[in-house]
Write a protein that holds these residues in place. Sequence first.
Motif, PDB file in Angstrom:
ATOM      1  N   GLU A 214      -5.255   5.147   7.518  1.00  7.50           N
ATOM      2  CA  GLU A 214      -6.547   5.444   8.144  1.00  7.50           C
ATOM      3  C   GLU A 214      -7.712   4.932   7.311  1.00  7.50           C
ATOM      4  O   GLU A 214      -8.707   4.438   7.844  1.00  7.50           O
ATOM      5  CB  GLU A 214      -6.696   6.954   8.344  1.00  7.50           C
ATOM      6  CG  GLU A 214      -5.972   7.528   9.539  1.00  7.50           C
ATOM      7  CD  GLU A 214      -6.354   8.966   9.767  1.00  7.50           C
ATOM      8  OE1 GLU A 214      -6.667   9.325  10.915  1.00  7.50           O
ATOM      9  OE2 GLU A 214      -6.344   9.751   8.792  1.00  7.50           O
ATOM     10  N   SER A 215      -7.596   5.051   5.989  1.00  9.23           N
ATOM     11  CA  SER A 215      -8.697   4.643   5.104  1.00  9.23           C
ATOM     12  C   SER A 215      -8.574   3.190   4.665  1.00  9.23           C
ATOM     13  O   SER A 215      -9.329   2.730   3.806  1.00  9.23           O
ATOM     14  CB  SER A 215      -8.735   5.551   3.876  1.00  9.23           C
ATOM     15  OG  SER A 215      -7.507   5.489   3.177  1.00  9.23           O
ATOM     16  N   LYS A 216      -7.614   2.457   5.272  1.00  9.38           N
ATOM     17  CA  LYS A 216      -7.405   1.029   5.008  1.00  9.38           C
ATOM     18  C   LYS A 216      -7.096   0.759   3.531  1.00  9.38           C
ATOM     19  O   LYS A 216      -7.499  -0.275   2.980  1.00  9.38           O
ATOM     20  CB  LYS A 216      -8.623   0.227   5.454  1.00  9.38           C
ATOM     21  CG  LYS A 216      -8.980   0.373   6.928  1.00  9.38           C
ATOM     22  CD  LYS A 216      -7.909  -0.210   7.836  1.00  9.38           C
ATOM     23  CE  LYS A 216      -8.297  -0.099   9.304  1.00  9.38           C
ATOM     24  NZ  LYS A 216      -9.453  -0.931   9.660  1.00  9.38           N
ATOM     25  N   GLN A 217      -6.344   1.663   2.900  1.00 10.89           N
ATOM     26  CA  GLN A 217      -5.878   1.427   1.537  1.00 10.89           C
ATOM     27  C   GLN A 217      -4.613   0.559   1.597  1.00 10.89           C
ATOM     28  O   GLN A 217      -3.521   0.966   1.194  1.00 10.89           O
ATOM     29  CB  GLN A 217      -5.594   2.761   0.844  1.00 10.89           C
ATOM     30  CG  GLN A 217      -6.799   3.668   0.732  1.00 10.89           C
ATOM     31  CD  GLN A 217      -7.859   3.085  -0.192  1.00 10.89           C
ATOM     32  OE1 GLN A 217      -7.575   2.748  -1.335  1.00 10.89           O
ATOM     33  NE2 GLN A 217      -9.083   2.977   0.295  1.00 10.89           N
ATOM     34  N   VAL A 218      -4.792  -0.640   2.116  1.00 18.75           N
ATOM     35  CA  VAL A 218      -3.673  -1.548   2.356  1.00 18.75           C
ATOM     36  C   VAL A 218      -4.060  -2.960   1.930  1.00 18.75           C
ATOM     37  O   VAL A 218      -5.243  -3.277   1.802  1.00 18.75           O
ATOM     38  CB  VAL A 218      -3.256  -1.551   3.845  1.00 18.75           C
ATOM     39  CG1 VAL A 218      -2.778  -0.176   4.290  1.00 18.75           C
ATOM     40  CG2 VAL A 218      -4.407  -2.031   4.726  1.00 18.75           C
ATOM     41  N   LEU A 219      -3.047  -3.789   1.730  1.00 13.26           N
ATOM     42  CA  LEU A 219      -3.256  -5.195   1.414  1.00 13.26           C
ATOM     43  C   LEU A 219      -2.342  -6.046   2.288  1.00 13.26           C
ATOM     44  O   LEU A 219      -1.234  -5.624   2.644  1.00 13.26           O
ATOM     45  CB  LEU A 219      -2.959  -5.470  -0.057  1.00 13.26           C
ATOM     46  CG  LEU A 219      -3.943  -4.903  -1.083  1.00 13.26           C
ATOM     47  CD1 LEU A 219      -3.407  -5.105  -2.494  1.00 13.26           C
ATOM     48  CD2 LEU A 219      -5.319  -5.541  -0.934  1.00 13.26           C
ATOM     49  N   THR A 220      -2.803  -7.252   2.595  1.00 15.41           N
ATOM     50  CA  THR A 220      -2.007  -8.184   3.385  1.00 15.41           C
ATOM     51  C   THR A 220      -0.963  -8.860   2.504  1.00 15.41           C
ATOM     52  O   THR A 220      -1.261  -9.270   1.382  1.00 15.41           O
ATOM     53  CB  THR A 220      -2.910  -9.259   4.012  1.00 15.41           C
ATOM     54  OG1 THR A 220      -3.903  -8.623   4.802  1.00 15.41           O
ATOM     55  CG2 THR A 220      -2.105 -10.220   4.873  1.00 15.41           C
ATOM     56  N   LEU A 221       0.257  -8.965   3.015  1.00  9.69           N
ATOM     57  CA  LEU A 221       1.330  -9.658   2.319  1.00  9.69           C
ATOM     58  C   LEU A 221       1.574 -11.024   2.949  1.00  9.69           C
ATOM     59  O   LEU A 221       1.253 -11.252   4.118  1.00  9.69           O
ATOM     60  CB  LEU A 221       2.630  -8.851   2.408  1.00  9.69           C
ATOM     61  CG  LEU A 221       2.616  -7.400   1.940  1.00  9.69           C
ATOM     62  CD1 LEU A 221       4.011  -6.796   2.099  1.00  9.69           C
ATOM     63  CD2 LEU A 221       2.137  -7.281   0.501  1.00  9.69           C
ATOM     64  N   SER A 222       2.174 -11.910   2.187  1.00  9.51           N
ATOM     65  CA  SER A 222       2.638 -13.176   2.741  1.00  9.51           C
ATOM     66  C   SER A 222       3.775 -12.903   3.719  1.00  9.51           C
ATOM     67  O   SER A 222       4.623 -12.035   3.491  1.00  9.51           O
ATOM     68  CB  SER A 222       3.139 -14.081   1.616  1.00  9.51           C
ATOM     69  OG  SER A 222       3.860 -15.177   2.139  1.00  9.51           O
ATOM     70  N   ARG A 223       3.815 -13.661   4.809  1.00  8.28           N
ATOM     71  CA  ARG A 223       4.943 -13.527   5.729  1.00  8.28           C
ATOM     72  C   ARG A 223       6.256 -13.940   5.065  1.00  8.28           C
ATOM     73  O   ARG A 223       7.335 -13.534   5.498  1.00  8.28           O
ATOM     74  CB  ARG A 223       4.692 -14.363   6.990  1.00  8.28           C
ATOM     75  CG  ARG A 223       3.507 -13.855   7.830  1.00  8.28           C
ATOM     76  CD  ARG A 223       3.397 -14.594   9.139  1.00  8.28           C
ATOM     77  NE  ARG A 223       2.193 -14.210   9.864  1.00  8.28           N
ATOM     78  CZ  ARG A 223       2.085 -13.144  10.648  1.00  8.28           C
ATOM     79  NH1 ARG A 223       3.149 -12.360  10.796  1.00  8.28           N
ATOM     80  NH2 ARG A 223       0.963 -12.860  11.266  1.00  8.28           N
TER      81      ARG A 223
ATOM     82  N   TYR B 280       6.510  -9.428  -6.624  1.00  7.88           N
ATOM     83  CA  TYR B 280       5.476  -9.931  -5.716  1.00  7.88           C
ATOM     84  C   TYR B 280       4.474  -8.821  -5.372  1.00  7.88           C
ATOM     85  O   TYR B 280       3.255  -9.052  -5.364  1.00  7.88           O
ATOM     86  CB  TYR B 280       6.097 -10.487  -4.434  1.00  7.88           C
ATOM     87  CG  TYR B 280       5.042 -10.838  -3.408  1.00  7.88           C
ATOM     88  CD1 TYR B 280       4.361 -12.050  -3.470  1.00  7.88           C
ATOM     89  CD2 TYR B 280       4.672  -9.928  -2.411  1.00  7.88           C
ATOM     90  CE1 TYR B 280       3.360 -12.362  -2.552  1.00  7.88           C
ATOM     91  CE2 TYR B 280       3.679 -10.232  -1.501  1.00  7.88           C
ATOM     92  CZ  TYR B 280       3.024 -11.443  -1.576  1.00  7.88           C
ATOM     93  OH  TYR B 280       2.014 -11.736  -0.683  1.00  7.88           O
ATOM     94  N   GLU B 281       4.979  -7.626  -5.058  1.00  6.51           N
ATOM     95  CA  GLU B 281       4.095  -6.500  -4.751  1.00  6.51           C
ATOM     96  C   GLU B 281       3.089  -6.272  -5.877  1.00  6.51           C
ATOM     97  O   GLU B 281       1.891  -6.071  -5.635  1.00  6.51           O
ATOM     98  CB  GLU B 281       4.898  -5.210  -4.586  1.00  6.51           C
ATOM     99  CG  GLU B 281       5.583  -5.002  -3.281  1.00  6.51           C
ATOM    100  CD  GLU B 281       6.108  -3.580  -3.170  1.00  6.51           C
ATOM    101  OE1 GLU B 281       6.146  -3.077  -2.038  1.00  6.51           O
ATOM    102  OE2 GLU B 281       6.455  -2.962  -4.194  1.00  6.51           O
ATOM    103  N   LEU B 282       3.582  -6.254  -7.096  1.00  7.60           N
ATOM    104  CA  LEU B 282       2.718  -5.981  -8.248  1.00  7.60           C
ATOM    105  C   LEU B 282       1.696  -7.099  -8.449  1.00  7.60           C
ATOM    106  O   LEU B 282       0.526  -6.830  -8.745  1.00  7.60           O
ATOM    107  CB  LEU B 282       3.572  -5.799  -9.505  1.00  7.60           C
ATOM    108  CG  LEU B 282       4.359  -4.494  -9.547  1.00  7.60           C
ATOM    109  CD1 LEU B 282       5.435  -4.541 -10.616  1.00  7.60           C
ATOM    110  CD2 LEU B 282       3.418  -3.309  -9.799  1.00  7.60           C
ATOM    111  N   ALA B 283       2.134  -8.347  -8.290  1.00  7.88           N
ATOM    112  CA  ALA B 283       1.194  -9.457  -8.411  1.00  7.88           C
ATOM    113  C   ALA B 283       0.109  -9.359  -7.347  1.00  7.88           C
ATOM    114  O   ALA B 283      -1.083  -9.543  -7.622  1.00  7.88           O
ATOM    115  CB  ALA B 283       1.939 -10.788  -8.293  1.00  7.88           C
ATOM    116  N   ARG B 284       0.511  -9.045  -6.123  1.00  2.00           N
ATOM    117  CA  ARG B 284      -0.453  -8.925  -5.018  1.00  2.00           C
ATOM    118  C   ARG B 284      -1.432  -7.790  -5.271  1.00  2.00           C
ATOM    119  O   ARG B 284      -2.630  -7.919  -5.027  1.00  2.00           O
ATOM    120  CB  ARG B 284       0.320  -8.693  -3.710  1.00  2.00           C
ATOM    121  CG  ARG B 284      -0.584  -8.537  -2.491  1.00  2.00           C
ATOM    122  CD  ARG B 284      -1.270  -9.849  -2.157  1.00  2.00           C
ATOM    123  NE  ARG B 284      -2.248  -9.674  -1.106  1.00  2.00           N
ATOM    124  CZ  ARG B 284      -3.525  -9.382  -1.296  1.00  2.00           C
ATOM    125  NH1 ARG B 284      -3.996  -9.212  -2.530  1.00  2.00           N
ATOM    126  NH2 ARG B 284      -4.352  -9.260  -0.280  1.00  2.00           N
TER     127      ARG B 284
END
Length: 270
Positions: A175-184, A198-202
């Motif tokens: 809801e608060s958009k605490q998200v990040l876009t990942l590579s497909r 990869y998660e940590l680098a992103r």
Amino acid sequence: MQPIRHPQKDFFVADILDAAPKDDTASMEHPLFALKAGDKRVRTYERNGVKVVVKPGADGCATIHDKDVWIYCISQMVEAMNRGRENISRTVRFTAYDFLTVTNRPVAGVGYQRMADALERLKGTTISTNIETPGYRKRGGFGLIDSWEVIERGQGDKMVAVEVTLPDWLYRSIESKQVLTLSRDYFRLRKPLDRRIYELARKHCGKQSHWTVQLDTLHEKTGSTAILREFRRVIRDLVESNKLPDYLVEFDDGSDMVTFYPRNISFRLK
């Protein structure tokens, strides 16, 4: 009386085929998911005032490949919010086929069985933590999903559509958009440790030109059970293969420092 802050709607239909993969920042930072199947250890992680205790269910802890269910649901919900939909709830209904194709999984019987196994592990794994989410900082416990249910079955009793109810903690983050876009291409990574790195680098590169981290700190953040010497070899292999989506990796043997650089500094970060 206090207002109802999170009214439970019936369900949200996940039907957006072009939703960009999204992940929540808290689980990207902390190793909530196991890196190998069948892990039945109680894992404890403490860093910077945050403590996470992960307890397995009967089938072991949910793995980072099981996390694809989270990523799929988060991606659908965020995209729906961005398009102005109002019927968003933390219960998500989706077709098994769409989930399998989006996450680059086989659509034969083995794919459906693996999805069912993942849902069981997600339901069985519990987390105790003091992770802060918007408006809340308290110690509490939750399952990685609250529940799941087969809504429709096809021939051979194969699941066609399912409903998954996400934990309230995760729903608040979405809801608060605490998200990040990942590579497909994230879904093409086969090795669990590569996915976790990869998660940590992103998460840590963000909008910066690079992220440098001590090898032993990276080892701790991944939740890897490998000894540090073996982990060092994995990082060297990752540098040599140059196959991590979105990021170039450099490793300085002398200082044991690992540095991640975005391949394209202008790639879409949000």
